[in-house]
Design a protein around this motif. Structure first.
Motif: not given
Lengths: 296, 296
Positions: A87-88, A159, A183-185, A203-204, A207-211, A280-281
């Protein structure tokens, strides 16, 4: 917004200037977009459906990218998996242990392609400070940091950026294990790992996979989040099935306007524009290549 | 790492200094941790299991936090849902439309608690530049930005921070809809929204949810990712069931060492320390309160 409309009405006929970042992107002319070459698109298809598409960055890590192309063409990743989701931080996939034969052309110990000369990059400075690097900006459609003293530039861990997993230095990773930032860069990884591209779609599916429940987000042995069916270059796919993407030219006028709008939001929602933006933003706009009839 | 060990051997008996951020956190003495008050912990339990725990920040948004406490105590969120998950941005939950009666003590139109006076904050400067604010650092265990000219400080939109959803200004949101940052820090939202806390445990129950397919990551009507069974303050739970957390004191020596280690990684993995760190990449350490027997 109401104020802006009133002013426009008084000043009369000039068409409303695009004010939000997404309006600027939507109105950018065709000439301000660069089509990604099919040999620079890596298409990951998962068992049970779902796809992640990555744009490769041969201008920054040519040996690693050549390895990745050879591994894709050799079917190296077929049956491999996403085996780490922290995560992150990152989602990581490929062949973690053992695995099939490595194609002969693959360079087993690639050089440390963590940075390159600024020559030929024509970097557009971001215009705002950065806590990690002397200078940051964009070049060839990518986020970069550079040091005017050394003349070296590097891709940055924003990201969605994709890097090559490795063990302890001086190993740089062969390319068989890849990760994407979810997560955050983690910019402290800059200049310590070979970055080779970025996720441009799907990317989802990472990124949306179980941790992962084990240390560093690894999955417990025997647990599989996502199996990989195939990894192909778009250039190896039948022409009718090839996905095609365009990246906004980071030297274009629209990109400059986009960055300024990200730094000074004028959308109706905002009370206070920030007056700045971090590298990164201000992600480089990417889109599916419009059908010929609809291109401007 | 090998070099460091050799030097220590020459200089002889001094015990090895902790060099990685996690080593520094593990060795911080009990006096450098602050226990979160039970009335500042918001415990979200989901239908079908799973829990997310949020630490509230009454020092920064007292009226919004009082609203949130009253809504929790009034059972306002029972049966509500996570209705928006936008990749690399936010997960949002609560009562989006309609909903139950709002407890009488709730302030329907709270003031814009987007910043506060720096007085009493005893901010520790981060020591590195920031593209969004004149100054950044930490205060009372929180990441903050501030402006020496105005004397105003604000919480910042780092990963895991929790804010109050609102419509267009001057609405500030009543507190019935909350979001958590699940991507790269959207710092452009700073000073535009009331931040009220941060997730201290269970963010994966938000960040790993399927992304919403509609505009801005909203779920399609009738689709539910996660239903909320109860939202309670820890202070309203039986003492034996209360979770307890500690936040590292951001004025402590260990926190200073932790930030320096994040900025200059000496782990064996790293070739090149960054020489800097951004505010949101130095998250304040949080832990479960150790059992009395094991506390140092």
């Amino acid at each position: 917004m109401i104020l802006l409309l009133t002013l426009a009405a008084v000043a009369a006929p000039a068409p409303a200037k695009p004010v939000t970042p997404s309006e600027i992107v939507a109105k950018a002319p065709a000439a301000e977009w660069e089509t990604v070459r099919p040999e620079d698109l890596l298409v990951i298809d998962y068992d049970g459906g779902g796809r992640t598409i990555i744009e490769l960055a041969p201008a920054f890590a040519p040996v690693h990218v050549a390895n990745i192309r050879a591994l894709a063409n050799g079917g190296y990743w077929t049956g491999s998996s996403v085996y780490r989701v922290q995560d992150n931080y990152v989602a990581q996939w490929g062949v973690n242990e053992g695995g099939p034969a490595v194609p002969a052309s693959v360079v087993k110990r690639p050089p440390a392609e963590y940075s390159r000369s600024v020559k030929g990059l024509a970097i557009r400075p971001l215009g705002f400070s950065d806590p990690y690097a002397a200078r940051v900006g964009h070049a060839l459609g990518w986020p970069v940091a550079w040091n005017p003293k050394t003349g070296q530039a590097n891709l940055t861990h924003c990201y969605g950026m994709v890097g090559v997993g490795r063990d302890m230095a001086p190993d740089t990773g062969m390319g068989g294990e890849l990760y994407a930032v979810i997560g955050h860069a983690p910019r402290h990884l800059d200049r310590n790992i070979a970055l080779v591209g970025r996720v441009v779609e799907g990317i989802e599916n990472l990124s949306a996979l179980p941790r992962g429940t084990e240390a560093l987000g690894f999955y417990k042995t025997g647990t599989v989040a996502r199996l990989i069916r195939t990894v192909r270059l778009a250039s190896a796919m039948p022409a009718t099935e090839r996905p095609s993407f365009q990246v906004m030219k980071t030297g274009s006028a629209s990109f400059g306007a986009y960055v300024r709008a990200r730094a000074n939001r004028q959308d109706q929602f905002f009370n206070v524009p920030a007056g700045g933006v971090d590298l990164c933003n201000a992600p480089v706009p990417v889109r599916r290549t419009p059908a010929p009839s609809s291109s401007r």
